[in-house]
Design an enzyme around this catalytic site. Structure first.
Site, PDB file in Angstrom:
ATOM      1  CG  HIS A  92      -1.825   1.155   1.337  1.00  0.00           C
ATOM      2  ND1 HIS A  92      -3.144   1.103   0.958  1.00  0.00           N
ATOM      3  CD2 HIS A  92      -1.617   2.421   1.771  1.00  0.00           C
ATOM      4  CE1 HIS A  92      -3.701   2.299   1.137  1.00  0.00           C
ATOM      5  NE2 HIS A  92      -2.802   3.110   1.655  1.00  0.00           N
ATOM      6  CD  GLU A  93       1.511   3.646   3.713  1.00  0.00           C
ATOM      7  OE1 GLU A  93       1.749   4.740   3.155  1.00  0.00           O
ATOM      8  OE2 GLU A  93       0.430   3.410   4.302  1.00  0.00           O
ATOM      9  CG  HIS A  98       0.288   6.294  -0.608  1.00  0.00           C
ATOM     10  ND1 HIS A  98      -0.731   7.020  -1.175  1.00  0.00           N
ATOM     11  CD2 HIS A  98      -0.295   5.562   0.382  1.00  0.00           C
ATOM     12  CE1 HIS A  98      -1.880   6.748  -0.554  1.00  0.00           C
ATOM     13  NE2 HIS A  98      -1.637   5.864   0.395  1.00  0.00           N
ATOM     14  CD  GLU A 113      -5.706   5.484   0.374  1.00  0.00           C
ATOM     15  OE1 GLU A 113      -4.817   6.355   0.540  1.00  0.00           O
ATOM     16  OE2 GLU A 113      -5.773   4.465   1.064  1.00  0.00           O
TER      17      GLU A 113
HETATM   18 ZN    ZN Z   1      -3.087   5.222   1.769  1.00  0.00          ZN
END
Ligand code: ZN
Length: 502
Positions: free
Chosen positions: A264-265, A268, A294
């Site tokens: 997830h990170e 980003h 996101e």
């Molecule tokens: Zn996030």
């Protein structure tokens, strides 16, 4: 004109550098700082915030923008110059319309409220935070009123994280989504629960982290321009385009925690690392919005990292690392376990399908609170009613109910949650668009290759930084306005297959 642009860039560079310095202090505080550093650190970050606000609201900056905008007709809309003027103007207006005295009151209230929440939640004591939340709502309304002329009181508040989005259009997307998701979740909940025990064994912390690092290197996360550390709450932060850091959180007895927070990170992170380097030091060197940001974390975490193709390549590698735990577990059982749909109380633990239900009810409750239709004293009951209606479960207490997220207890109500679901919607919109250009992407994913997908995202999204709004990016890449259909189709196909829905 050129001289004026140079002057503008020099001013913006200073604002960016103050922000970068503050980000280093925050990163350090969230990773390695000993507790003894807290008081000095609070003072240091407050000083940087004050200096930054002074720079951001300097009337000389406003005059410079006025002059440059007079000659702005010379620049086409798509040019970097025009983009820079749009974003610099937007930021200047946002910062200048809010009086410094109000910012100070809001910050002070935010830290008091947060302190109370940190003990109220474990003690299940909503009454303790209620008066603070009431004041938060008053302050949030005042904040919105610094930007008069809105249709909905949520609009100016949504505009901070998601520039250009409005409550009405977000609400319409959410209504369509909710109508489709509630019955899907109900049908799945009626089935025999998936066995997830293979994920809940003892897994070496170092091996878990090493596996995640291998995956995100393959995604395109560049460790020459970033690093990963461990922190209580995973996050991504950028000090410059050349230094974009991520963190993860590891649970020895739950394989999902480190793996999916790393993916997830890293989503980003690759976004921030992929911004056009000529934007360095300018406000263009940032993500478009919380929703588009996101969309990238959810793309790499879910659409890629929870796909069957991805695991057909990576599962044998994972089994080789954890032969005792996973040697006898079939890839299909593992795939179903990591995609288990379950009606649960906690947003941050929710699966792909139920996650949005958690977000949408918060969005509606924020609006009702701000519009005065819902009183703070009635909030826990309204919260529980929506959980019953949308998720079919009733929180047993406020601790795992209305007190679970820090957001409303950290100084503001309004505009704080929609980005999570807009991100999910956009992850599918952008993925679908990439697939239309390159139908080979799913095959490449099942060979552990991600460069075609990464390159498409970099060329169409990352490199532009903040130059375009979310709606502009969607229209440029798909030719259509934002809509939920690609996301719903993705969910129907994926979970229709896993749960044999028709
Ligand atoms: Zn996030």
């Amino acid at each position: 004109m050129e001289k004026r642009f140079t002057e503008l860039k020099a001013r913006l560079q200073e604002i960016s550098d103050l922000g970068g310095a503050a980000a280093v202090l925050d990163w350090d505080q969230s990773t390695y700082m000993p507790n003894g550093g807290a008081a000095a650190r609070g003072r240091q970050t407050a000083l940087l915030a004050r200096l930054s606000h002074e720079n951001q609201t300097d009337p000389a900056l406003g005059r410079l923008l006025d002059e440059l905008e007079k000659g702005a007709d010379n620049f086409p809309y798509d040019s970097d110059e025009a983009g820079l003027l749009r974003v610099a103007r937007h930021n200047f207006e946002k910062a200048s319309k809010i009086p410094s005295s109000f910012v100070a009151i809001l910050n002070e209230h935010a830290s008091e409220s947060y302190q109370v929440w940190t003990t109220a939640r474990p003690e299940n004591d909503f009454k303790a935070v209620a008066p603070f939340l009431e004041k938060t709502i008053v302050l949030s309304r005042q904040l919105a009123d610094f930007f008069p002329g809105y249709d909905n009181i949520m609009d100016p508040l949504i505009d901070f994280p998601d520039p250009g989005m409005k409550a009405a259009s977000v609400g319409k997307l959410f209504d369509e989504l909710r109508e489709a998701l509630v019955p899907m979740v109900a049908t799945i909940a009626a089935q025999e629960p998936v066995d997830e025990s293979c994920l809940l064994q003892a897994f070496s912390v170092d091996d878990q982290v090493a596996f995640g690092v291998e995956v995100i290197k393959a995604f395109g996360y560049d460790f020459e321009r970033g690093r990963q550390d461990v922190s209580p709450h995973p996050f991504t932060t950028s000090f410059s385009i050349g230094d974009v850091r991520i963190t993860t959180r590891v649970k020895e007895n739950d394989l999902r925690e480190a793996l999916f927070s790393t993916l997830h990170e890293a989503g980003h992170g690759v976004y921030e690392q992929g911004i056009n380097t000529s934007f360095e030091g300018l406000p263009l060197a940032d993500g478009t919005s919380s929703g588009v940001h996101e969309s990238q974390s959810r793309l790499w975490e879910n659409i890629v990292g929870r796909s069957r193709g991805f695991w057909s390549f990576f599962y044998p590698k994972l089994q080789a690392i954890f032969p005792d735990q996973l040697g006898d577990v079939e890839v299909e059982s593992f795939y179903k376990a990591i995609n288990k749909v379950e009606r649960s109380l906690i947003r941050t633990d929710a699966d792909e399908l139920t996650y949005n239900l958690h977000v949408m009810l918060r969005f509606d409750l924020e609006q009702a609170l701000l519009e005065g239709e819902l009183a703070v004293k009635d909030l826990p009951e309204a919260w529980n009613t929506r959980y019953r209606d949308d998720l079919g479960i009733t929180p047993p207490d406020d601790r795992d109910g209305v007190l679970q997220d820090v957001h409303w207890y950290a100084g503001r109500v309004g505009g704080l949650f929609q980005g999570y679901t807009i991100g999910n919607v956009l992850s599918a919109v952008f993925y679908q668009s990439a697939l239309t250009s390159y139908p080979s992407i799913p095959d490449e994913i099942s060979q552990g290759k991600f460069n075609t997908l990464y390159d498409w995202m970099r060329d169409n999204i990352y490199q532009h930084g903040k130059k375009y709004t979310a709606n502009e990016l969607v229209e440029r890449t798909t030719g259509d306005p934002m809509n939920v259909e690609p996301y719903l189709e993705y969910l129907r196909v994926k979970f229709g297959d896993i749960y044999s829905l028709d």
